[in-house]
Structures are given as structure tokens and as C-alpha cells.
Design a protein around this motif. Structure first.
Motif, PDB file in Angstrom:
ATOM      1  N   SER A  40       0.812  -1.216   0.000  1.00  0.00           N
ATOM      2  CA  SER A  40       0.000   0.000   0.000  1.00  0.00           C
ATOM      3  C   SER A  40       0.848   1.269   0.000  1.00  0.00           C
ATOM      4  CB  SER A  40      -0.937   0.010   1.211  1.00  0.00           C
ATOM      5  OG  SER A  40      -0.221  -0.182   2.409  1.00  0.00           O
ATOM      6  N   MET A  41       2.064   1.194   0.540  1.00  0.00           N
ATOM      7  CA  MET A  41       2.917   2.382   0.584  1.00  0.00           C
ATOM      8  C   MET A  41       3.499   2.741  -0.774  1.00  0.00           C
ATOM      9  SD  MET A  41       2.558   3.630   3.449  1.00  0.00           S
ATOM     10  CE  MET A  41       3.737   4.955   3.238  1.00  0.00           C
ATOM     11  N   ILE A  42       3.336   1.852  -1.763  1.00  0.00           N
ATOM     12  CA  ILE A  42       3.749   2.208  -3.123  1.00  0.00           C
ATOM     13  C   ILE A  42       2.959   3.424  -3.593  1.00  0.00           C
ATOM     14  CG2 ILE A  42       3.433   1.471  -5.533  1.00  0.00           C
ATOM     15  CD1 ILE A  42       4.711  -1.106  -4.910  1.00  0.00           C
ATOM     16  N   GLY A  43       1.693   3.478  -3.209  1.00  0.00           N
ATOM     17  CA  GLY A  43       0.868   4.631  -3.565  1.00  0.00           C
ATOM     18  C   GLY A  43       1.453   5.923  -3.024  1.00  0.00           C
ATOM     19  N   VAL A  72       5.589   9.054 -13.611  1.00  0.00           N
ATOM     20  CA  VAL A  72       5.122   8.217 -12.503  1.00  0.00           C
ATOM     21  C   VAL A  72       5.022   6.754 -12.932  1.00  0.00           C
ATOM     22  CG1 VAL A  72       3.234   7.816 -10.875  1.00  0.00           C
ATOM     23  CG2 VAL A  72       3.939  10.139 -11.400  1.00  0.00           C
ATOM     24  N   ILE A  73       4.626   6.514 -14.175  1.00  0.00           N
ATOM     25  CA  ILE A  73       4.597   5.136 -14.682  1.00  0.00           C
ATOM     26  C   ILE A  73       6.005   4.544 -14.692  1.00  0.00           C
ATOM     27  CG2 ILE A  73       4.239   3.716 -16.751  1.00  0.00           C
ATOM     28  CD1 ILE A  73       1.769   5.381 -17.339  1.00  0.00           C
ATOM     29  N   ALA A  74       6.981   5.348 -15.128  1.00  0.00           N
ATOM     30  CA  ALA A  74       8.376   4.889 -15.115  1.00  0.00           C
ATOM     31  C   ALA A  74       8.831   4.589 -13.682  1.00  0.00           C
ATOM     32  CB  ALA A  74       9.274   5.952 -15.747  1.00  0.00           C
ATOM     33  N   ALA A  75       8.411   5.435 -12.738  1.00  0.00           N
ATOM     34  CA  ALA A  75       8.755   5.207 -11.332  1.00  0.00           C
ATOM     35  C   ALA A  75       8.097   3.935 -10.804  1.00  0.00           C
ATOM     36  CB  ALA A  75       8.318   6.407 -10.487  1.00  0.00           C
ATOM     37  N   ALA A  76       6.887   3.647 -11.278  1.00  0.00           N
ATOM     38  CA  ALA A  76       6.196   2.417 -10.854  1.00  0.00           C
ATOM     39  C   ALA A  76       6.978   1.187 -11.311  1.00  0.00           C
ATOM     40  CB  ALA A  76       4.781   2.400 -11.431  1.00  0.00           C
ATOM     41  N   ASN A 177       1.673  -7.917 -12.587  1.00  0.00           N
ATOM     42  CA  ASN A 177       2.276  -7.031 -11.590  1.00  0.00           C
ATOM     43  C   ASN A 177       2.544  -5.653 -12.193  1.00  0.00           C
ATOM     44  OD1 ASN A 177       2.378  -8.683  -9.307  1.00  0.00           O
ATOM     45  ND2 ASN A 177       4.245  -9.688  -9.978  1.00  0.00           N
ATOM     46  N   ILE A 178       3.034  -5.657 -13.418  1.00  0.00           N
ATOM     47  CA  ILE A 178       3.278  -4.393 -14.127  1.00  0.00           C
ATOM     48  C   ILE A 178       1.956  -3.667 -14.379  1.00  0.00           C
ATOM     49  CG2 ILE A 178       4.024  -3.399 -16.333  1.00  0.00           C
ATOM     50  CD1 ILE A 178       6.199  -5.592 -16.422  1.00  0.00           C
ATOM     51  N   LEU A 179       0.923  -4.423 -14.760  1.00  0.00           N
ATOM     52  CA  LEU A 179      -0.387  -3.819 -15.014  1.00  0.00           C
ATOM     53  C   LEU A 179      -0.922  -3.140 -13.760  1.00  0.00           C
ATOM     54  CD1 LEU A 179      -2.870  -3.396 -16.853  1.00  0.00           C
ATOM     55  CD2 LEU A 179      -3.736  -5.597 -16.005  1.00  0.00           C
ATOM     56  N   ILE A 180      -0.829  -3.824 -12.617  1.00  0.00           N
ATOM     57  CA  ILE A 180      -1.300  -3.239 -11.358  1.00  0.00           C
ATOM     58  C   ILE A 180      -0.515  -1.973 -11.033  1.00  0.00           C
ATOM     59  CG2 ILE A 180      -1.451  -3.598  -8.864  1.00  0.00           C
ATOM     60  CD1 ILE A 180      -1.975  -6.584  -9.480  1.00  0.00           C
ATOM     61  N   ALA A 181       0.804  -2.011 -11.238  1.00  0.00           N
ATOM     62  CA  ALA A 181       1.649  -0.845 -10.946  1.00  0.00           C
ATOM     63  C   ALA A 181       1.294   0.336 -11.847  1.00  0.00           C
ATOM     64  CB  ALA A 181       3.124  -1.219 -11.113  1.00  0.00           C
ATOM     65  N   VAL A 182       1.075   0.068 -13.129  1.00  0.00           N
ATOM     66  CA  VAL A 182       0.747   1.135 -14.083  1.00  0.00           C
ATOM     67  C   VAL A 182      -0.624   1.733 -13.766  1.00  0.00           C
ATOM     68  CG1 VAL A 182       0.209   1.632 -16.500  1.00  0.00           C
ATOM     69  CG2 VAL A 182       2.207   0.245 -15.933  1.00  0.00           C
ATOM     70  N   LEU A 183      -1.612   0.880 -13.496  1.00  0.00           N
ATOM     71  CA  LEU A 183      -2.954   1.369 -13.168  1.00  0.00           C
ATOM     72  C   LEU A 183      -2.915   2.212 -11.894  1.00  0.00           C
ATOM     73  CD1 LEU A 183      -5.220  -1.738 -13.923  1.00  0.00           C
ATOM     74  CD2 LEU A 183      -4.679   0.199 -15.407  1.00  0.00           C
ATOM     75  N   THR A 184      -2.112   1.779 -10.930  1.00  0.00           N
ATOM     76  CA  THR A 184      -1.970   2.543  -9.689  1.00  0.00           C
ATOM     77  C   THR A 184      -1.327   3.902  -9.963  1.00  0.00           C
ATOM     78  OG1 THR A 184      -1.709   0.497  -8.422  1.00  0.00           O
ATOM     79  CG2 THR A 184      -0.993   2.532  -7.357  1.00  0.00           C
ATOM     80  N   ALA A 185      -0.292   3.910 -10.789  1.00  0.00           N
ATOM     81  CA  ALA A 185       0.405   5.155 -11.124  1.00  0.00           C
ATOM     82  C   ALA A 185      -0.542   6.146 -11.801  1.00  0.00           C
ATOM     83  CB  ALA A 185       1.593   4.852 -12.039  1.00  0.00           C
ATOM     84  N   VAL A 186      -1.322   5.666 -12.755  1.00  0.00           N
ATOM     85  CA  VAL A 186      -2.259   6.540 -13.477  1.00  0.00           C
ATOM     86  C   VAL A 186      -3.312   7.094 -12.515  1.00  0.00           C
ATOM     87  CG1 VAL A 186      -4.057   6.605 -15.250  1.00  0.00           C
ATOM     88  CG2 VAL A 186      -1.908   5.407 -15.693  1.00  0.00           C
ATOM     89  N   THR A 187      -3.840   6.241 -11.653  1.00  0.00           N
ATOM     90  CA  THR A 187      -4.871   6.669 -10.701  1.00  0.00           C
ATOM     91  C   THR A 187      -4.339   7.740  -9.755  1.00  0.00           C
ATOM     92  OG1 THR A 187      -5.903   4.475 -10.770  1.00  0.00           O
ATOM     93  CG2 THR A 187      -6.425   5.877  -8.880  1.00  0.00           C
TER      94      THR A 187
END
Length: 271
Positions: A40-43, A72-76, A177-187
Motif C-alpha cells: 500500500s505504501m507504493i501509492g 510516474v509510470i516509469a517510477a512504478a 504485476n506491471i499492469l497493477i503498478a501502471v494502473l496505480t500510477a495513473v490513478t
């Protein structure tokens, strides 16, 4: 209803409500995955990166979302790789990137002479910051996030609960895992304009944790989290309008109140 009608008569409030509801839905559903995986702290880390990116966009005169989203996507991606590394633990990687990005953003805004007003707006959000262009782009991206989450729901569920088993069944766990990270970054980027870098991660954490006080399986938790997130957002933004309080802080406090209520209900149901 009269207050709500009056509130919605302002264009900036209309933009905030439309984007806020969509961001609340996206953040709450992704939040269930991140909380269950103890990520959760990735957010929070990505929101700090977003703050640095917003500062760069402001100084260079570019559209905030167009610059911030790819950064932010690159950071994810980077955070995902670092958390998988045995050399750097996940929480350490998040701390390194988030504090570095936050310091860079503060330095850029201070040196550029944009003043404390911009700094406060980026850190704690501003309901006036969202233009029509931002709203359209935010709506499109939010809808894409919601569609992708629902289309790949079963695979995201499998990866969230047991990554090793999911890999054994043939699921490309790295891809999801990448998909979840990218979706989180965009949100996070979409919600930052309104909630601010310091508060946006609350939309990811609170609804999921509150829902888990009552429900114990993935689908009910996800549905409850989404509904609760939207309700808390609407109550928070309405209170902000009535009492002229900061929007982001109002929404967070309503989420805290909801967590306490769900905690009490959960204790009662156990008994």
C-alpha cells in the motif's frame, strides 16, 4: 439536495465531483490488491514522485498530466523492480524514491520562485486546479483503468492472493504485476490534482482496510471498498463546500470516521 444542487452549479465543483468519483472507484479497487500484498505504501511513494513531476511540468510550462503520467509510470516500473530485488527491501526502495522526488519537487518550486501557493496546491491539492482539459483526460484514463481492472479481474485476483500458484497455472505474473503498478500510477496522478501528493494515498488505503473489517473474501471487499470510497468522497467534498475546509483533508477525515465505524461494526459482528 438544495446544497448539492447549488454546489454542482459551479463548473469547478462539477469537474471535481466527476473526476473524484472515478478516481475513488479506481483507487479503492486497486487498493484492495495493494493492501493484501502489503504494497500500500507504493501509492505514497508514487504520489511523491508525482509531486516532483508536477513541479517540473510547472516550471517548464507543460501540461501537468502529460508530463506527470509517464514519469510516474516509469517510477512504478522502477519500484516494482527494486521491491523484487533481494539487495534492497521494498520499504527501503519506496523511501529512497519518495523522499528524493519530494525533495526535488520542493527545490524546483523554491528555485523557480512560484511561491508557497503552488507548493501547498501540489502537496495538499486544490479543487480549483483542474481544467476542462484535465477533466477530459482524467475521465478517459479512469475509464480505461476501470475497464482493464474488470477485464483482468480473475488474473489480478490470482496474482494478489497467491503469486506462486498463479505462475504455476500459466499466468504471466510479471505482466499483471506491471499492469497493477501502471494502473496505480495513473490513478494517483489523476487524483493528485485534487487531493495533493500528501493525501492521495489515503484513497487507496482507507476504503480497503475499512471493508476488510467486515468482509473476508476478495469480491465483497472490493465492492464494499468501491462503494464506501465514493460515499466518503461525496460526504467529504460536500463538507468542504459547506464549511470552506480543504477538500483533500475533509475526504481523509471522513474516511477515518468510516474506518472507526466499520471497526466497531466488525467487533459487534464477531461477538
Amino acid at each position: 439536495m438544495n446544497i448539492f444542487s447549488l454546489m454542482m452549479s459551479y463548473p469547478f465543483m462539477m469537474r471535481a465531483v466527476v473526476v473524484g468519483i472515478l478516481v475513488s472507484l479506481c483507487a479503492s479497487m486497486l487498493g484492495v490488491c495493494l493492501v493484501l500484498r502489503k504494497l500500500s505504501m507504493i501509492g505514497d511513494g508514487l504520489s511523491h514522485v508525482g509531486f516532483g513531476a508536477l513541479a517540473i511540468a510547472s516550471v517548464l510550462g507543460f501540461s501537468p498530466l502529460e508530463i506527470t503520467i509517464p514519469i510516474v509510470i516509469a517510477a512504478a516500473f522502477l519500484l516494482l523492480k527494486l521491491t523484487e530485488s533481494s539487495k534492497i527491501k521494498g520499504d527501503s526502495a519506496i523511501a529512497i524514491i519518495s523522499t528524493g522526488a519530494l525533495a526535488l519537487g520542493v527545490m524546483i518550486i523554491s528555485v523557480s520562485g512560484n511561491g508557497n501557493a503552488d507548493l501547498n496546491s501540489y502537496l495538499f491539492g486544490s479543487i480549483l486546479a483542474m481544467s476542462n482539459t484535465d477533466m477530459i483526460l482524467s475521465v478517459v484514463l479512469s475509464v480505461v483503468v476501470l475497464i482493464l481492472f474488470n477485464v483482468f479481474y480473475n488474473k489480478i485476483f490470482a496474482v494478489t492472493f497467491d503469486e506462486e500458484f498463479a505462475r504455476a497455472t500459466g499466468i504471466n505474473t510479471e505482466l499483471f504485476n506491471i499492469l497493477i503498478a501502471v494502473l496505480t500510477a495513473v490513478t494517483i496522478v489523476i487524483g493528485m490534482r485534487m487531493m495533493g501528493a500528501m493525501l492521495i494515498s489515503s484513497l487507496i488505503i482507507f476504503p480497503a482496510i475499512s471493508s476488510m473489517r467486515i468482509f473476508k473474501t476478495f469480491k465483497p471487499v472490493t465492492i464494499c471498498s468501491a462503494i464506501l470510497s465514493v460515499i466518503c468522497f461525496m460526504i467529504g467534498i460536500t463538507l468542504s463546500y459547506i464549511y470552506a475546509t480543504p477538500t483533500g483533508a475533509s475526504i481523509v477525515l471522513v474516511n477515518i470516521a468510516a474506518l472507526l465505524i466499520f471497526f466497531i461494526i466488525g467487533k459487534i459482528l464477531k461477538k
